[in-house]
Design an enzyme around this catalytic site. Structure first.
Site, PDB file in Angstrom:
ATOM      1  N   ASP A  36      -3.412  -2.421   7.430  1.00  0.00           N
ATOM      2  CA  ASP A  36      -2.685  -1.213   7.008  1.00  0.00           C
ATOM      3  C   ASP A  36      -3.414  -0.678   5.776  1.00  0.00           C
ATOM      4  O   ASP A  36      -4.281  -1.360   5.207  1.00  0.00           O
ATOM      5  CB  ASP A  36      -1.232  -1.577   6.649  1.00  0.00           C
ATOM      6  CG  ASP A  36      -0.443  -0.390   6.108  1.00  0.00           C
ATOM      7  OD1 ASP A  36      -0.442   0.675   6.752  1.00  0.00           O
ATOM      8  OD2 ASP A  36       0.173  -0.500   5.027  1.00  0.00           O
ATOM      9  N   SER A  37      -3.043   0.510   5.348  1.00  0.00           N
ATOM     10  CA  SER A  37      -3.621   1.055   4.119  1.00  0.00           C
ATOM     11  C   SER A  37      -3.178   0.244   2.899  1.00  0.00           C
ATOM     12  O   SER A  37      -3.804   0.304   1.858  1.00  0.00           O
ATOM     13  CB  SER A  37      -3.185   2.511   3.952  1.00  0.00           C
ATOM     14  OG  SER A  37      -1.770   2.573   3.911  1.00  0.00           O
ATOM     15  N   CYS A  45      -0.391   0.540  10.901  1.00  0.00           N
ATOM     16  CA  CYS A  45      -0.315   1.759  10.089  1.00  0.00           C
ATOM     17  C   CYS A  45      -0.222   2.921  11.068  1.00  0.00           C
ATOM     18  O   CYS A  45      -1.089   3.060  11.953  1.00  0.00           O
ATOM     19  CB  CYS A  45      -1.579   1.862   9.243  1.00  0.00           C
ATOM     20  SG  CYS A  45      -1.743   3.414   8.351  1.00  0.00           S
ATOM     21  N   ASN A  46       0.805   3.715  10.929  1.00  0.00           N
ATOM     22  CA  ASN A  46       0.971   4.847  11.850  1.00  0.00           C
ATOM     23  C   ASN A  46      -0.139   5.877  11.676  1.00  0.00           C
ATOM     24  O   ASN A  46      -0.621   6.447  12.651  1.00  0.00           O
ATOM     25  CB  ASN A  46       2.321   5.535  11.598  1.00  0.00           C
ATOM     26  CG  ASN A  46       3.489   4.692  12.070  1.00  0.00           C
ATOM     27  OD1 ASN A  46       3.950   4.839  13.186  1.00  0.00           O
ATOM     28  ND2 ASN A  46       3.959   3.786  11.231  1.00  0.00           N
ATOM     29  N   THR A  47      -0.537   6.111  10.419  1.00  0.00           N
ATOM     30  CA  THR A  47      -1.567   7.118  10.150  1.00  0.00           C
ATOM     31  C   THR A  47      -2.881   6.709  10.820  1.00  0.00           C
ATOM     32  O   THR A  47      -3.543   7.520  11.464  1.00  0.00           O
ATOM     33  CB  THR A  47      -1.763   7.269   8.625  1.00  0.00           C
ATOM     34  OG1 THR A  47      -0.478   7.415   8.017  1.00  0.00           O
ATOM     35  CG2 THR A  47      -2.620   8.452   8.294  1.00  0.00           C
ATOM     36  N   GLU A  85       5.831   1.796  -2.509  1.00  0.00           N
ATOM     37  CA  GLU A  85       4.829   1.007  -3.245  1.00  0.00           C
ATOM     38  C   GLU A  85       5.318   0.695  -4.662  1.00  0.00           C
ATOM     39  O   GLU A  85       4.977  -0.326  -5.245  1.00  0.00           O
ATOM     40  CB  GLU A  85       3.504   1.772  -3.314  1.00  0.00           C
ATOM     41  CG  GLU A  85       2.748   1.857  -1.993  1.00  0.00           C
ATOM     42  CD  GLU A  85       1.857   0.648  -1.736  1.00  0.00           C
ATOM     43  OE1 GLU A  85       1.428  -0.012  -2.688  1.00  0.00           O
ATOM     44  OE2 GLU A  85       1.616   0.368  -0.544  1.00  0.00           O
ATOM     45  N   CYS A 137       6.303   5.474   9.680  1.00  0.00           N
ATOM     46  CA  CYS A 137       5.346   4.997   8.680  1.00  0.00           C
ATOM     47  C   CYS A 137       5.784   3.584   8.353  1.00  0.00           C
ATOM     48  O   CYS A 137       6.980   3.346   8.123  1.00  0.00           O
ATOM     49  CB  CYS A 137       5.390   5.875   7.434  1.00  0.00           C
ATOM     50  SG  CYS A 137       4.391   5.226   6.076  1.00  0.00           S
ATOM     51  N   HIS A 171       5.533   1.943   5.815  1.00  0.00           N
ATOM     52  CA  HIS A 171       6.087   1.783   4.467  1.00  0.00           C
ATOM     53  C   HIS A 171       7.588   2.068   4.415  1.00  0.00           C
ATOM     54  O   HIS A 171       8.247   1.702   3.450  1.00  0.00           O
ATOM     55  CB  HIS A 171       5.404   2.745   3.493  1.00  0.00           C
ATOM     56  CG  HIS A 171       4.118   2.240   2.939  1.00  0.00           C
ATOM     57  ND1 HIS A 171       2.960   2.188   3.682  1.00  0.00           N
ATOM     58  CD2 HIS A 171       3.798   1.754   1.709  1.00  0.00           C
ATOM     59  CE1 HIS A 171       1.992   1.702   2.924  1.00  0.00           C
ATOM     60  NE2 HIS A 171       2.472   1.435   1.728  1.00  0.00           N
TER      61      HIS A 171
HETATM   62  N1  DGL Z   1       1.728   2.705   6.101  1.00  0.00           N
HETATM   63  C1  DGL Z   1       0.998   3.857   6.537  1.00  0.00           C
HETATM   64  C2  DGL Z   1       1.596   4.425   7.829  1.00  0.00           C
HETATM   65  O1  DGL Z   1       2.249   3.705   8.569  1.00  0.00           O
HETATM   66  C3  DGL Z   1       0.842   5.009   5.601  1.00  0.00           C
HETATM   67  C4  DGL Z   1       0.801   4.860   4.176  1.00  0.00           C
HETATM   68  C5  DGL Z   1      -0.319   5.666   3.596  1.00  0.00           C
HETATM   69  O2  DGL Z   1      -0.174   6.899   3.431  1.00  0.00           O
HETATM   70  O3  DGL Z   1      -1.345   5.064   3.332  1.00  0.00           O
HETATM   71  O4  DGL Z   1       1.390   5.567   8.144  1.00  0.00           O
END
Ligand code: DGL
Length: 268
Positions: A10-11, A73-75, A153, A187, A189
């Site tokens: 993930d990010s 990570c969805n992004t 975060e 997301c 997060h």
């Molecule tokens: N956790 C990441 C997601 O699922 C995104 C967080 C980020 O913007 O890095 O999209």
């Protein structure tokens, strides 16, 4: 047991919500988790950059030998899944968007579904596409909620500030007559903000995320879990910056204490 771990990235720490579901679905498996904390957030970056970062994360995990890759990570799933699969055709690679869309369609009675995610995920329309693949007549209302990533975060996950921000993002979607009956946390997060979201949402709205359905997809892909019953698989922790912060914030996401000394800092 194969002994070869499942790679997860993930990010940052958001993917730990997925790792938690993976470990609970297959406790004997071992995992390597990579959080690209030096370059977080991915959600406000261009698709090209997210693809480049994702390929680098994948390469770092594959170099350490993994038997499958979970893009937690969805992004990154929205922008980079095709590129990842093209670069590593022999490796099973599972993203979180398809499982998230499945969870949403299964939970919604009205099939009017709201999706909240990062700018990158919403901008590319990945959830809309995945939901329509499952139900072409579903209605999807989307909203980018970038601030939620920083709040998660920062550990500002409940209380008046979290609820005020949640109201600002969600009221325009849910305070109306034809509101959706399901909210997808698009997301990784966002699940840690669930209590604040619940506090401001109408009670009939279901909240879903992709963690449990992703774990089910991984189990399916691997044809079931390996390992002796009762055994607990090991987890190796990698991050690209800030072991102490990763461990501190990550503990909330993971639901258990993570020691900074256990986090190896790597350069991509
Ligand atoms: N956790 C990441 C997601 O699922 C995104 C967080 C980020 O913007 O890095 O999209």
């Amino acid at each position: 047991m194969t002994g070869i771990p499942i790679g997860v990235f993930d990010s940052g720490v958001g993917g730990l919500t997925v790792l938690r579901a993976l470990r609970s679905a297959m406790p004997a498996e071992s995992f390597i988790y990579l959080g690209d904390t030096a370059r977080l957030p991915y959600g406000t970056k261009s698709a090209e950059t997210v693809v480049r970062y994702s390929l680098q994360c994948a390469a770092a995990l594959i170099q350490r030998r993994v038997r499958c890759l979970v893009v937690a990570c969805n992004t990154a799933s929205a922008s980079a899944l095709d590129a990842l699969r093209a670069h590593h055709p022999a490796l099973p690679i599972i993203g979180v968007i398809e499982p998230g869309a499945q969870a949403a369609v299964a939970a919604s009675v009205s099939q009017h579904i709201a999706v909240i995610a990062t700018e990158g995920t919403i901008g590319g329309g990945a959830y809309q596409t995945a939901i329509h693949r499952l139900n072409p007549s579903a209605r999807v209302t989307s909203r980018a909620c970038s601030l939620f990533v920083s709040m998660a975060e920062e550990g500002w996950t409940e209380g008046p500030i979290a609820e005020a921000v949640a109201r600002r993002y969600l009221d325009p979607i849910f305070q109306r007559n034809d509101a959706p009956d399901t909210l997808v946390l698009g997301c990784t997060h966002f699940p840690v903000l669930a209590a604040a979201l619940r506090a401001v949402l109408p009670p009939q709205v279901s909240i879903v995320d992709s963690a449990a359905t992703t774990a089910a997809a991984v189990l399916h892909q691997l044809h079931g879990a390996s390992g002796a019953p009762g055994a607990l698989g090991a987890v190796s922790w990698l991050a690209t910056d800030g072991a102490a912060r990763f461990a501190r914030v990550g503990s909330t996401f993971l639901g258990e204490t993570l020691a900074a000394e256990a986090v190896e800092i790597i350069d991509l």
